[in-house]
Motif scaffolding. Sequence first.
Motif, mmCIF file in Angstrom:
data_model
loop_
_atom_site.group_PDB
_atom_site.id
_atom_site.type_symbol
_atom_site.label_atom_id
_atom_site.label_comp_id
_atom_site.label_asym_id
_atom_site.label_seq_id
_atom_site.Cartn_x
_atom_site.Cartn_y
_atom_site.Cartn_z
ATOM 1 N N ALA A 1 0.829 -1.208 0.000
ATOM 2 C CA ALA A 1 0.000 0.000 0.000
ATOM 3 C C ALA A 1 0.864 1.258 0.000
ATOM 4 O O ALA A 1 0.539 2.240 -0.671
ATOM 5 N N ALA A 2 1.966 1.238 0.749
ATOM 6 C CA ALA A 2 2.865 2.403 0.770
ATOM 7 C C ALA A 2 3.492 2.619 -0.602
ATOM 8 O O ALA A 2 3.623 3.762 -1.063
ATOM 9 N N MET A 3 3.864 1.530 -1.248
ATOM 10 C CA MET A 3 4.449 1.640 -2.583
ATOM 11 C C MET A 3 3.441 2.245 -3.559
ATOM 12 O O MET A 3 3.774 3.125 -4.357
ATOM 13 N N LEU A 4 2.193 1.807 -3.487
ATOM 14 C CA LEU A 4 1.160 2.358 -4.371
ATOM 15 C C LEU A 4 0.875 3.824 -4.053
ATOM 16 O O LEU A 4 0.746 4.649 -4.955
ATOM 17 N N ALA A 5 0.771 4.152 -2.763
ATOM 18 C CA ALA A 5 0.363 5.497 -2.355
ATOM 19 C C ALA A 5 1.459 6.537 -2.591
ATOM 20 O O ALA A 5 1.160 7.684 -2.936
ATOM 21 N N PHE A 6 2.698 6.151 -2.395
ATOM 22 C CA PHE A 6 3.770 7.146 -2.427
ATOM 23 C C PHE A 6 4.672 7.048 -3.656
ATOM 24 O O PHE A 6 5.706 7.687 -3.714
ATOM 25 N N SER A 7 4.270 6.275 -4.653
ATOM 26 C CA SER A 7 5.102 6.159 -5.847
ATOM 27 C C SER A 7 4.968 7.378 -6.759
ATOM 28 O O SER A 7 5.869 7.662 -7.546
ATOM 29 N N GLY A 8 3.861 8.084 -6.704
ATOM 30 C CA GLY A 8 3.684 9.287 -7.506
ATOM 31 C C GLY A 8 3.243 9.023 -8.928
ATOM 32 O O GLY A 8 3.175 9.943 -9.739
#
Length: 169
Positions: free
Chosen positions: A41-48
């Motif tokens: 979820a962090a990768m999806l949310a903060f990938s830009g």
Amino acid sequence: MAASGSSNARSSLFIQLSPSRSAKLSFSIQLLLTLLWVAWAAMLAFSGRASVNESYLFYAFFGLAVAFLVYVILQNTSIFGFQSYIEVTPEYLVRKYGVFRPKHVVAIPNIKAVHITPLALRVTEKDENQIYFDLKQVRKRKDKEKIKGKVRDLATQHGFELTEADNNR
């Protein structure tokens, strides 16, 4: 300030339960899966790479993952104190199976009978309501015997019926 009729702390028995023993997945598996969910979820949310509309969904997904991580930790550890326990006092029996589950309190004067088996206590109240105290989650055999011994003592003091399974002794 003590309430009237209360006794000292030594006469009560407080045993912590291990909630992960009753779970379908062990605590370590729950933690691993939740950490993978948080990382994804962090990768999806903060990938830009997402559009503005999609990013709100990813942030919500990330928030849910963190909330579930907190739930798993609260439910299976004693970081914030004991959350799952059985307590036996001269006034009542208490069963609590986790942070978000209700506490079941049985007043000693309301007990009609108790049946003791190797892994459980079945309490029958005077109104025929039955409450089941599962002892599978008690970590140590010595703690199980303490609970059973305390209930036996209460039965002699308060005169409620006590039966035991044949293989319990």
